[in-house]
Design a protein around this motif. Structure first.
Motif, PDB file in Angstrom:
ATOM      1  N   ALA A   6       0.840  -1.205   0.000  1.00 25.59           N
ATOM      2  CA  ALA A   6       0.000   0.000   0.000  1.00 25.59           C
ATOM      3  C   ALA A   6       0.874   1.253   0.000  1.00 25.59           C
ATOM      4  O   ALA A   6       0.602   2.216  -0.728  1.00 25.59           O
ATOM      5  N   GLN A   7       1.920   1.247   0.808  1.00 28.58           N
ATOM      6  CA  GLN A   7       2.827   2.389   0.822  1.00 28.58           C
ATOM      7  C   GLN A   7       3.540   2.536  -0.524  1.00 28.58           C
ATOM      8  O   GLN A   7       3.659   3.645  -1.053  1.00 28.58           O
ATOM      9  N   ALA A   8       4.005   1.434  -1.067  1.00 23.36           N
ATOM     10  CA  ALA A   8       4.715   1.479  -2.342  1.00 23.36           C
ATOM     11  C   ALA A   8       3.805   2.024  -3.449  1.00 23.36           C
ATOM     12  O   ALA A   8       4.254   2.775  -4.317  1.00 23.36           O
ATOM     13  N   ALA A   9       2.536   1.671  -3.409  1.00 23.48           N
ATOM     14  CA  ALA A   9       1.597   2.162  -4.427  1.00 23.48           C
ATOM     15  C   ALA A   9       1.352   3.660  -4.300  1.00 23.48           C
ATOM     16  O   ALA A   9       0.974   4.320  -5.268  1.00 23.48           O
ATOM     17  N   ALA A  10       1.593   4.213  -3.117  1.00 20.25           N
ATOM     18  CA  ALA A  10       1.357   5.641  -2.888  1.00 20.25           C
ATOM     19  C   ALA A  10       2.503   6.522  -3.386  1.00 20.25           C
ATOM     20  O   ALA A  10       2.367   7.736  -3.398  1.00 20.25           O
ATOM     21  N   VAL A  11       3.587   5.926  -3.805  1.00 22.31           N
ATOM     22  CA  VAL A  11       4.768   6.714  -4.151  1.00 22.31           C
ATOM     23  C   VAL A  11       4.791   7.234  -5.585  1.00 22.31           C
ATOM     24  O   VAL A  11       4.953   8.447  -5.787  1.00 22.31           O
ATOM     25  N   PRO A  12       4.679   6.410  -6.617  1.00 20.16           N
ATOM     26  CA  PRO A  12       5.078   6.850  -7.962  1.00 20.16           C
ATOM     27  C   PRO A  12       4.441   8.138  -8.479  1.00 20.16           C
ATOM     28  O   PRO A  12       5.172   9.058  -8.850  1.00 20.16           O
ATOM     29  N   ASP A 145       9.774   7.718 -14.940  1.00 25.10           N
ATOM     30  CA  ASP A 145      11.221   7.827 -14.935  1.00 25.10           C
ATOM     31  C   ASP A 145      11.792   6.874 -13.881  1.00 25.10           C
ATOM     32  O   ASP A 145      11.762   7.172 -12.680  1.00 25.10           O
ATOM     33  N   GLY A 146      12.286   5.751 -14.350  1.00 26.62           N
ATOM     34  CA  GLY A 146      12.809   4.735 -13.444  1.00 26.62           C
ATOM     35  C   GLY A 146      14.000   5.201 -12.622  1.00 26.62           C
ATOM     36  O   GLY A 146      14.123   4.858 -11.443  1.00 26.62           O
ATOM     37  N   ALA A 147      14.869   6.016 -13.208  1.00 24.17           N
ATOM     38  CA  ALA A 147      16.043   6.506 -12.476  1.00 24.17           C
ATOM     39  C   ALA A 147      15.612   7.415 -11.327  1.00 24.17           C
ATOM     40  O   ALA A 147      16.173   7.345 -10.223  1.00 24.17           O
ATOM     41  N   GLN A 148      14.617   8.274 -11.579  1.00 25.31           N
ATOM     42  CA  GLN A 148      14.114   9.135 -10.507  1.00 25.31           C
ATOM     43  C   GLN A 148      13.445   8.297  -9.417  1.00 25.31           C
ATOM     44  O   GLN A 148      13.647   8.564  -8.220  1.00 25.31           O
ATOM     45  N   LEU A 149      12.663   7.289  -9.806  1.00 29.17           N
ATOM     46  CA  LEU A 149      12.038   6.418  -8.800  1.00 29.17           C
ATOM     47  C   LEU A 149      13.095   5.707  -7.962  1.00 29.17           C
ATOM     48  O   LEU A 149      12.915   5.542  -6.756  1.00 29.17           O
ATOM     49  N   LYS A 150      14.183   5.314  -8.571  1.00 35.29           N
ATOM     50  CA  LYS A 150      15.279   4.670  -7.833  1.00 35.29           C
ATOM     51  C   LYS A 150      15.865   5.635  -6.804  1.00 35.29           C
ATOM     52  O   LYS A 150      16.103   5.252  -5.653  1.00 35.29           O
ATOM     53  N   GLN A 151      16.094   6.894  -7.207  1.00 33.52           N
ATOM     54  CA  GLN A 151      16.620   7.892  -6.258  1.00 33.52           C
ATOM     55  C   GLN A 151      15.655   8.079  -5.090  1.00 33.52           C
ATOM     56  O   GLN A 151      16.076   8.154  -3.936  1.00 33.52           O
ATOM     57  N   MET A 152      14.368   8.178  -5.388  1.00 40.14           N
ATOM     58  CA  MET A 152      13.375   8.354  -4.328  1.00 40.14           C
ATOM     59  C   MET A 152      13.317   7.124  -3.431  1.00 40.14           C
ATOM     60  O   MET A 152      13.219   7.251  -2.211  1.00 40.14           O
ATOM     61  N   GLY A 153      13.377   5.941  -4.037  1.00 38.22           N
ATOM     62  CA  GLY A 153      13.370   4.712  -3.250  1.00 38.22           C
ATOM     63  C   GLY A 153      14.547   4.640  -2.297  1.00 38.22           C
ATOM     64  O   GLY A 153      14.408   4.215  -1.146  1.00 38.22           O
ATOM     65  N   ASP A 154      15.701   5.077  -2.762  1.00 38.42           N
ATOM     66  CA  ASP A 154      16.885   5.100  -1.892  1.00 38.42           C
ATOM     67  C   ASP A 154      16.674   6.045  -0.708  1.00 38.42           C
ATOM     68  O   ASP A 154      17.052   5.733   0.424  1.00 38.42           O
ATOM     69  N   LEU A 155      16.072   7.218  -0.968  1.00 38.00           N
ATOM     70  CA  LEU A 155      15.804   8.165   0.124  1.00 38.00           C
ATOM     71  C   LEU A 155      14.791   7.584   1.109  1.00 38.00           C
ATOM     72  O   LEU A 155      14.920   7.759   2.323  1.00 38.00           O
ATOM     73  N   ILE A 156      13.774   6.904   0.590  1.00 33.86           N
ATOM     74  CA  ILE A 156      12.759   6.289   1.455  1.00 33.86           C
ATOM     75  C   ILE A 156      13.390   5.187   2.295  1.00 33.86           C
ATOM     76  O   ILE A 156      13.204   5.129   3.514  1.00 33.86           O
ATOM     77  N   ASP A 157      14.142   4.299   1.654  1.00 33.16           N
ATOM     78  CA  ASP A 157      14.773   3.191   2.386  1.00 33.16           C
ATOM     79  C   ASP A 157      15.765   3.677   3.431  1.00 33.16           C
ATOM     80  O   ASP A 157      15.958   3.039   4.467  1.00 33.16           O
ATOM     81  N   ALA A 158      16.386   4.839   3.185  1.00 32.70           N
ATOM     82  CA  ALA A 158      17.340   5.410   4.147  1.00 32.70           C
ATOM     83  C   ALA A 158      16.632   6.169   5.266  1.00 32.70           C
ATOM     84  O   ALA A 158      17.280   6.697   6.169  1.00 32.70           O
ATOM     85  N   GLY A 159      15.294   6.231   5.215  1.00 28.59           N
ATOM     86  CA  GLY A 159      14.537   6.931   6.255  1.00 28.59           C
ATOM     87  C   GLY A 159      14.558   8.444   6.104  1.00 28.59           C
ATOM     88  O   GLY A 159      14.176   9.167   7.027  1.00 28.59           O
ATOM     89  N   LYS A 160      14.947   8.941   4.957  1.00 28.11           N
ATOM     90  CA  LYS A 160      15.039  10.385   4.749  1.00 28.11           C
ATOM     91  C   LYS A 160      13.763  10.981   4.166  1.00 28.11           C
ATOM     92  O   LYS A 160      13.591  12.201   4.189  1.00 28.11           O
ATOM     93  N   VAL A 161      12.895  10.141   3.643  1.00 32.13           N
ATOM     94  CA  VAL A 161      11.603  10.571   3.109  1.00 32.13           C
ATOM     95  C   VAL A 161      10.537   9.645   3.667  1.00 32.13           C
ATOM     96  O   VAL A 161      10.677   8.418   3.618  1.00 32.13           O
ATOM     97  N   LYS A 162       9.490  10.245   4.214  1.00 30.89           N
ATOM     98  CA  LYS A 162       8.369   9.488   4.778  1.00 30.89           C
ATOM     99  C   LYS A 162       7.299   9.287   3.715  1.00 30.89           C
ATOM    100  O   LYS A 162       7.044  10.168   2.899  1.00 30.89           O
ATOM    101  N   VAL A 163       6.645   8.139   3.772  1.00 29.52           N
ATOM    102  CA  VAL A 163       5.528   7.846   2.877  1.00 29.52           C
ATOM    103  C   VAL A 163       4.264   7.778   3.723  1.00 29.52           C
ATOM    104  O   VAL A 163       4.188   6.986   4.665  1.00 29.52           O
ATOM    105  N   GLU A 164       3.312   8.636   3.408  1.00 29.60           N
ATOM    106  CA  GLU A 164       2.049   8.680   4.135  1.00 29.60           C
ATOM    107  C   GLU A 164       0.947   8.101   3.259  1.00 29.60           C
ATOM    108  O   GLU A 164       0.838   8.446   2.084  1.00 29.60           O
ATOM    109  N   VAL A 165       0.136   7.229   3.835  1.00 27.08           N
ATOM    110  CA  VAL A 165      -1.037   6.686   3.148  1.00 27.08           C
ATOM    111  C   VAL A 165      -2.255   7.192   3.905  1.00 27.08           C
ATOM    112  O   VAL A 165      -2.457   6.846   5.068  1.00 27.08           O
TER     113      VAL A 165
END
Length: 171
Positions: A6-12, A145-165
């Motif tokens: 659910a969180q992953a679907a809220a990102v792209p 843009d897959g490269a941009q999604l990868k950058q965002m995913g790295d920030l999310i996994d590092a705890g630097k960006v929160k995902v709210e559902v």
């Protein structure tokens, strides 16, 4: 990797829109003063976090009930649009992330530095108004843009960006 489905679907869509408004169309740089209208929404929340992560000074407009939330995302200042007209307290903006359009956009020209940028995702910006104010304006249309999604995913996994559902719904 750190998100459930659910969180992953809220990102792209929301995160790519914010990222592309800031970096592709807005040409945001460290130290820029960024005004995010509707900052507590999906796109706005990501815009606040990305801008702060990349060392911008972020001002968000939102109702009072969302001020603590925006501060937790990193907003430097938050303005209650119900009680304060942002143009009376904001100035020297390098980039406006316009998620409202209409009257909010019209009032934004007066708070921007000369030749600053307004990027609008809620419709087309008014090119005549931008030219008359000596500003630049672009309309945001998100693209994959897959490269941009990868950058965002790295920030999310590092705890630097929160995902709210906000809510989930059955199919």
């Amino acid at each position: 990797k750190s998100l459930d489905y659910a969180q992953a679907a809220a990102v792209p869509l929301a995160a790519l829109t914010a990222w592309q408004m800031l970096f592709d169309n807005g040409n945001m740089k460290p130290g820029h003063r960024v005004l995010v209208h509707a900052a507590a929404g999906g796109v706005g929340g990501y815009a606040v976090q990305f801008a702060r992560h990349f060392s911008a000074y972020v001002i968000g407009t939102a109702s009072a009930r969302n001020h603590d939330y925006l501060k937790s995302l990193g907003a430097n200042e938050v303005i209650d649009y119900n009680t304060t007209r942002f143009e009376t307290v904001v100035k020297d903006i390098d980039l406006v992330v316009d998620l409202m359009s209409g009257d909010t956009q019209a009032r934004s020209w007066g708070v921007m530095k000369p030749n600053a940028m307004l990027v609008c995702a809620a419709g087309a910006p008014n090119p005549e108004a931008a030219k008359a104010a000596g500003m630049q304006a672009k309309q945001q249309s998100v693209h994959p843009d897959g490269a941009q999604l990868k950058q965002m995913g790295d920030l999310i996994d590092a705890g630097k960006v929160k995902v709210e559902v906000a809510a989930t719904f059955p199919l």
